[in-house]
Design an enzyme around this catalytic site. Sequence first.
Site, PDB file in Angstrom:
ATOM      1  N   HIS A   1      31.977  22.776 -68.240  1.00 21.68           N
ATOM      2  CA  HIS A   1      33.328  23.302 -68.042  1.00 21.68           C
ATOM      3  C   HIS A   1      33.459  24.210 -66.829  1.00 21.68           C
ATOM      4  O   HIS A   1      34.346  24.043 -66.016  1.00 21.68           O
ATOM      5  CB  HIS A   1      33.709  24.066 -69.309  1.00 21.68           C
ATOM      6  CG  HIS A   1      35.100  24.603 -69.302  1.00 21.68           C
ATOM      7  ND1 HIS A   1      36.193  23.824 -69.034  1.00 21.68           N
ATOM      8  CD2 HIS A   1      35.574  25.862 -69.539  1.00 21.68           C
ATOM      9  CE1 HIS A   1      37.292  24.572 -69.100  1.00 21.68           C
ATOM     10  NE2 HIS A   1      36.935  25.799 -69.385  1.00 21.68           N
TER      11      HIS A   1
ATOM     12  N   ARG B   1      31.883  31.539 -76.190  1.00 24.47           N
ATOM     13  CA  ARG B   1      31.770  30.083 -75.986  1.00 24.47           C
ATOM     14  C   ARG B   1      30.356  29.551 -76.116  1.00 24.47           C
ATOM     15  O   ARG B   1      30.147  28.483 -76.677  1.00 24.47           O
ATOM     16  CB  ARG B   1      32.259  29.726 -74.592  1.00 24.47           C
ATOM     17  CG  ARG B   1      33.717  29.656 -74.549  1.00 24.47           C
ATOM     18  CD  ARG B   1      34.192  29.221 -73.226  1.00 24.47           C
ATOM     19  NE  ARG B   1      35.643  29.249 -73.312  1.00 24.47           N
ATOM     20  CZ  ARG B   1      36.445  29.123 -72.293  1.00 24.47           C
ATOM     21  NH1 ARG B   1      35.949  28.946 -71.098  1.00 24.47           N
ATOM     22  NH2 ARG B   1      37.738  29.147 -72.459  1.00 24.47           N
TER      23      ARG B   1
ATOM     24  N   GLU C   1      41.792  34.848 -77.423  1.00 29.52           N
ATOM     25  CA  GLU C   1      40.775  33.806 -77.250  1.00 29.52           C
ATOM     26  C   GLU C   1      39.400  34.368 -77.586  1.00 29.52           C
ATOM     27  O   GLU C   1      39.221  35.586 -77.667  1.00 29.52           O
ATOM     28  CB  GLU C   1      40.789  33.275 -75.802  1.00 29.52           C
ATOM     29  CG  GLU C   1      42.037  32.472 -75.511  1.00 29.52           C
ATOM     30  CD  GLU C   1      41.976  31.735 -74.177  1.00 29.52           C
ATOM     31  OE1 GLU C   1      41.099  32.040 -73.356  1.00 29.52           O
ATOM     32  OE2 GLU C   1      42.825  30.853 -73.977  1.00 29.52           O
TER      33      GLU C   1
ATOM     34  N   ARG D   1      30.790  33.383 -68.852  1.00 27.28           N
ATOM     35  CA  ARG D   1      32.158  33.783 -68.493  1.00 27.28           C
ATOM     36  C   ARG D   1      32.994  34.006 -69.742  1.00 27.28           C
ATOM     37  O   ARG D   1      33.029  33.170 -70.642  1.00 27.28           O
ATOM     38  CB  ARG D   1      32.785  32.673 -67.654  1.00 27.28           C
ATOM     39  CG  ARG D   1      34.235  32.891 -67.326  1.00 27.28           C
ATOM     40  CD  ARG D   1      34.843  31.639 -66.723  1.00 27.28           C
ATOM     41  NE  ARG D   1      34.987  30.602 -67.710  1.00 27.28           N
ATOM     42  CZ  ARG D   1      36.132  29.977 -67.995  1.00 27.28           C
ATOM     43  NH1 ARG D   1      37.228  30.303 -67.358  1.00 27.28           N
ATOM     44  NH2 ARG D   1      36.175  29.040 -68.902  1.00 27.28           N
TER      45      ARG D   1
ATOM     46  N   HIS E   1      32.239  23.981 -72.456  1.00 27.12           N
ATOM     47  CA  HIS E   1      33.366  24.291 -73.345  1.00 27.12           C
ATOM     48  C   HIS E   1      33.101  23.625 -74.681  1.00 27.12           C
ATOM     49  O   HIS E   1      32.725  22.452 -74.727  1.00 27.12           O
ATOM     50  CB  HIS E   1      34.681  23.779 -72.743  1.00 27.12           C
ATOM     51  CG  HIS E   1      35.873  24.396 -73.417  1.00 27.12           C
ATOM     52  ND1 HIS E   1      36.280  24.025 -74.668  1.00 27.12           N
ATOM     53  CD2 HIS E   1      36.711  25.373 -73.022  1.00 27.12           C
ATOM     54  CE1 HIS E   1      37.329  24.763 -75.013  1.00 27.12           C
ATOM     55  NE2 HIS E   1      37.617  25.585 -74.024  1.00 27.12           N
TER      56      HIS E   1
HETATM   57  C1  LIG Z   1      40.538  21.770 -68.240  1.00 24.78           C
HETATM   58  C2  LIG Z   1      40.313  23.166 -67.761  1.00 24.78           C
HETATM   59  C3  LIG Z   1      40.909  24.232 -68.403  1.00 24.78           C
HETATM   60  C4  LIG Z   1      40.701  25.528 -67.960  1.00 24.78           C
HETATM   61  N1  LIG Z   1      41.366  26.562 -68.572  1.00 24.78           N
HETATM   62  C5  LIG Z   1      41.252  27.820 -68.060  1.00 24.78           C
HETATM   63  C6  LIG Z   1      42.024  28.892 -68.577  1.00 24.78           C
HETATM   64  O1  LIG Z   1      42.820  28.713 -69.488  1.00 24.78           O
HETATM   65  N2  LIG Z   1      41.873  30.122 -68.029  1.00 24.78           N
HETATM   66  C7  LIG Z   1      41.003  30.366 -67.005  1.00 24.78           C
HETATM   67  O2  LIG Z   1      40.906  31.508 -66.541  1.00 24.78           O
HETATM   68  N3  LIG Z   1      40.270  29.355 -66.487  1.00 24.78           N
HETATM   69  C8  LIG Z   1      40.390  28.099 -66.978  1.00 24.78           C
HETATM   70  N4  LIG Z   1      39.659  27.079 -66.432  1.00 24.78           N
HETATM   71  C9  LIG Z   1      38.809  27.371 -65.279  1.00 24.78           C
HETATM   72  C10 LIG Z   1      39.701  27.569 -64.071  1.00 24.78           C
HETATM   73  O3  LIG Z   1      40.745  26.637 -64.101  1.00 24.78           O
HETATM   74  C11 LIG Z   1      38.925  27.402 -62.781  1.00 24.78           C
HETATM   75  O4  LIG Z   1      37.756  28.135 -62.813  1.00 24.78           O
HETATM   76  C12 LIG Z   1      39.744  27.888 -61.606  1.00 24.78           C
HETATM   77  O5  LIG Z   1      41.022  27.326 -61.660  1.00 24.78           O
HETATM   78  C13 LIG Z   1      39.053  27.510 -60.320  1.00 24.78           C
HETATM   79  O6  LIG Z   1      39.933  27.742 -59.263  1.00 24.78           O
HETATM   80  P1  LIG Z   1      39.449  27.500 -57.779  1.00 24.78           P
HETATM   81  O7  LIG Z   1      40.620  27.777 -56.922  1.00 24.78           O
HETATM   82  O8  LIG Z   1      38.194  28.210 -57.524  1.00 24.78           O
HETATM   83  O9  LIG Z   1      39.066  25.939 -57.737  1.00 24.78           O
HETATM   84  P2  LIG Z   1      39.971  24.595 -58.063  1.00 24.78           P
HETATM   85  O10 LIG Z   1      41.192  25.019 -58.735  1.00 24.78           O
HETATM   86  O11 LIG Z   1      39.080  23.673 -58.703  1.00 24.78           O
HETATM   87  O12 LIG Z   1      40.333  24.134 -56.603  1.00 24.78           O
HETATM   88  C14 LIG Z   1      39.353  23.553 -55.784  1.00 24.78           C
HETATM   89  C15 LIG Z   1      40.020  22.996 -54.550  1.00 24.78           C
HETATM   90  O13 LIG Z   1      39.009  22.669 -53.607  1.00 24.78           O
HETATM   91  C16 LIG Z   1      39.288  21.393 -53.057  1.00 24.78           C
HETATM   92  N5  LIG Z   1      38.026  20.806 -52.592  1.00 24.78           N
HETATM   93  C17 LIG Z   1      36.865  20.630 -53.263  1.00 24.78           C
HETATM   94  N6  LIG Z   1      35.948  20.045 -52.460  1.00 24.78           N
HETATM   95  C18 LIG Z   1      36.547  19.842 -51.265  1.00 24.78           C
HETATM   96  C19 LIG Z   1      36.145  19.260 -50.048  1.00 24.78           C
HETATM   97  N7  LIG Z   1      34.918  18.747 -49.867  1.00 24.78           N
HETATM   98  N8  LIG Z   1      37.039  19.203 -49.042  1.00 24.78           N
HETATM   99  C20 LIG Z   1      38.294  19.686 -49.174  1.00 24.78           C
HETATM  100  N9  LIG Z   1      38.739  20.265 -50.314  1.00 24.78           N
HETATM  101  C21 LIG Z   1      37.867  20.337 -51.340  1.00 24.78           C
HETATM  102  C22 LIG Z   1      39.947  20.639 -54.179  1.00 24.78           C
HETATM  103  O14 LIG Z   1      40.670  19.549 -53.657  1.00 24.78           O
HETATM  104  C23 LIG Z   1      40.825  21.734 -54.770  1.00 24.78           C
HETATM  105  O15 LIG Z   1      42.006  21.826 -54.025  1.00 24.78           O
HETATM  106  C24 LIG Z   1      39.853  25.772 -66.861  1.00 24.78           C
HETATM  107  C25 LIG Z   1      39.240  24.709 -66.220  1.00 24.78           C
HETATM  108  C26 LIG Z   1      39.472  23.412 -66.649  1.00 24.78           C
HETATM  109  C27 LIG Z   1      38.818  22.281 -65.938  1.00 24.78           C
END
Ligand SMILES: Cc1cc2nc3c(=O)[nH]c(=O)nc-3n(C[C@H](O)[C@H](O)[C@H](O)COP(=O)(O)OP(=O)(O)OC[C@H]3O[C@@H](n4cnc5c(N)ncnc54)[C@H](O)[C@@H]3O)c2cc1C
Length: 554
Positions: free
Chosen positions: A375, A314, A152, A410, A268
């Site tokens: 993104h 990016r 990537e 990032r 993105h």
């Molecule tokens: C389309 C897309 C593609 C991506 N592709 C990649 C990739 O290929 N590789 C990579 O490394 N990263 C990628 N990313 C980024 C990566 O997915 C995220 O940065 C990472 O998954 C974030 O994980 P997290 O656990 O911090 O948050 P999330 O996975 O967003 O989880 C957040 C959680 O918090 C909960 N939450 C939020 N607010 C509240 C609230 N007020 N009360 C209760 N619960 C709450 C939500 O319900 C959810 O369960 C991508 C992101 C997107 C959107």
Amino acid sequence: MLAGCFARMNIPDKYQYDALMLKPLELPRRYLVGFDPKELPHHFTDVLIIGGGVAGFRSALGIPESQRVLVITKDQVRESNSQYAQGGIAGVLDPEDRFDDHIADTLNAGKGLCDVDVVEGVVREAPGRIGELIDWGTHFDQINGSVALGLEGGHSHARIAHALGDATGREIMRAVIQQARARRNIRIWQNSITIDLLSHEGRCRGVLVWDRRRGFALVWARAVILATGGAGQLYRETTNPAIATADGHAMAYRAGVRLRDMEFMQFHPTVLYIAGSARHLLTEALRGEGAYLRDSLGHRFMPDYHPLAELAPRDTVSQAIASQMAKTHHSNVYLDLSHLDPEFIRKRFPGIDRLCRDFNIDFTKDQIPVCPGAHYMIGGVIVDPLGRTSLPGLWAAGEVTSSGLHGANRLASNSLLEGLVYGARCAADISRFLEESGPRPLEVPPISGSSSEAGRDSIDLVDLRESLRALMWRRMGISRDADGLRDAARQVDFWCRYVLPHVFQDPTGWAMQNMLLVARLMIASANAREESRGVHRRLDYPETSSEWRCHIEL
Ligand SMILES: Cc1cc2nc3c(=O)[nH]c(=O)nc-3n(C[C@H](O)[C@H](O)[C@H](O)COP(=O)(O)OP(=O)(O)OC[C@H]3O[C@@H](n4cnc5c(N)ncnc54)[C@H](O)[C@@H]3O)c2cc1C
């Protein structure tokens, strides 16, 4: 431990307090809603995890089964940024690859703001964390019996482990949720909104939650982990699902937790751009496999902007697309895969193939319309290498944090990795803490929330939300300048004045208040940073300045 991170900060004095808009925001109340503990149900757990993405579930799986864990998710457990991750997880898995190269690539993308020790630690932990996912049943794509590795943008070597072709997040989340459900000590509350962190005598004690079935409730815990993900919904164009309204950033700010780098939102470059359709990300791995970017005149423009062409970092690609859109007076550019082997492309990207077909696009022949979209939120809650925040009792992991890994930009596929590494570290630190403090009954501190002003009749929240998202896209988007930022600040301040004092009784209102608050913090930081660096591009300060090689803390 935090001192080590903070020691690297060196904001020029003149900007500390007098920079326009960097003064602390005066909030009308500590808590979004009023509550009286005598009238609410109380719940108790050892570890409370707000958020069920990769960071939240990795934390949960690291807590010993002797401790009770509660994971709270705002929507269905499968709705998270993690679920939608396409490209994969970066890690040095190929014997020909080197930790030093992954470290160098991460530092290079971060443009002087990464914490070198953090980068080194995370990169070296990557193979172990990916191996753990395999042990928990994640099926990464294979080639000749080994994990297949993709390339990537910004990576000097193929090191991205992916699953189901382009649905890595779905496969990882399936595996970790299944593991969590099999553990007797882990409970999951879905569709439960965390409204605020409860703090007392300088310590985080639990949260105030609401759901349609139970109404308001208080959850008390010995340790709380914030893992609420990102803020993409603040923008009109975004890859993020509806849950990403920056709730965690906002509740941390209200609780007095230190945040930084809020100006750094990563865009993105390639989001499917079809009027009227939801915005879908088209993974960077398409360009890794050789896809070209062309403008509306058919010109392949990336070689004009960067020697790595489509595989430039990016920020460079997003900024080049924005410039080319402006030059050609066109609302988008195009991804072109027509020169690649159609059979391989269909097999490698089955999800994108299906998505394009829904719009009558044959992605092996037709040009795919794309434009950039918000993104990944780089700024957030400051955490030390163990995942501790500045508020005792509160740890944080994943996209809601600023750990020092990403700097000002990032590197692709480093964020799932960060969520896994910091989820594991929070769990380890909390386990040690619980072990050392021994079994103790949880006390309910005398906390209550007062509120006077109620009602929402005069506020059209749908209209306001769309107006904010459009404003952020226009003024706080890929390119910024002082005039635009001041205009945005004035507008958001005006909205804040009549929206923040209201006491809403439902999630739409709380999300709106969180979005406004975080938008204001982002605009203030972007205005203060009078230079261009990483994903932050100022038209009026196009150069990177050594004076600004520092974090902006709020
Ligand atoms: C389309 C897309 C593609 C991506 N592709 C990649 C990739 O290929 N590789 C990579 O490394 N990263 C990628 N990313 C980024 C990566 O997915 C995220 O940065 C990472 O998954 C974030 O994980 P997290 O656990 O911090 O948050 P999330 O996975 O967003 O989880 C957040 C959680 O918090 C909960 N939450 C939020 N607010 C509240 C609230 N007020 N009360 C209760 N619960 C709450 C939500 O319900 C959810 O369960 C991508 C992101 C997107 C959107």
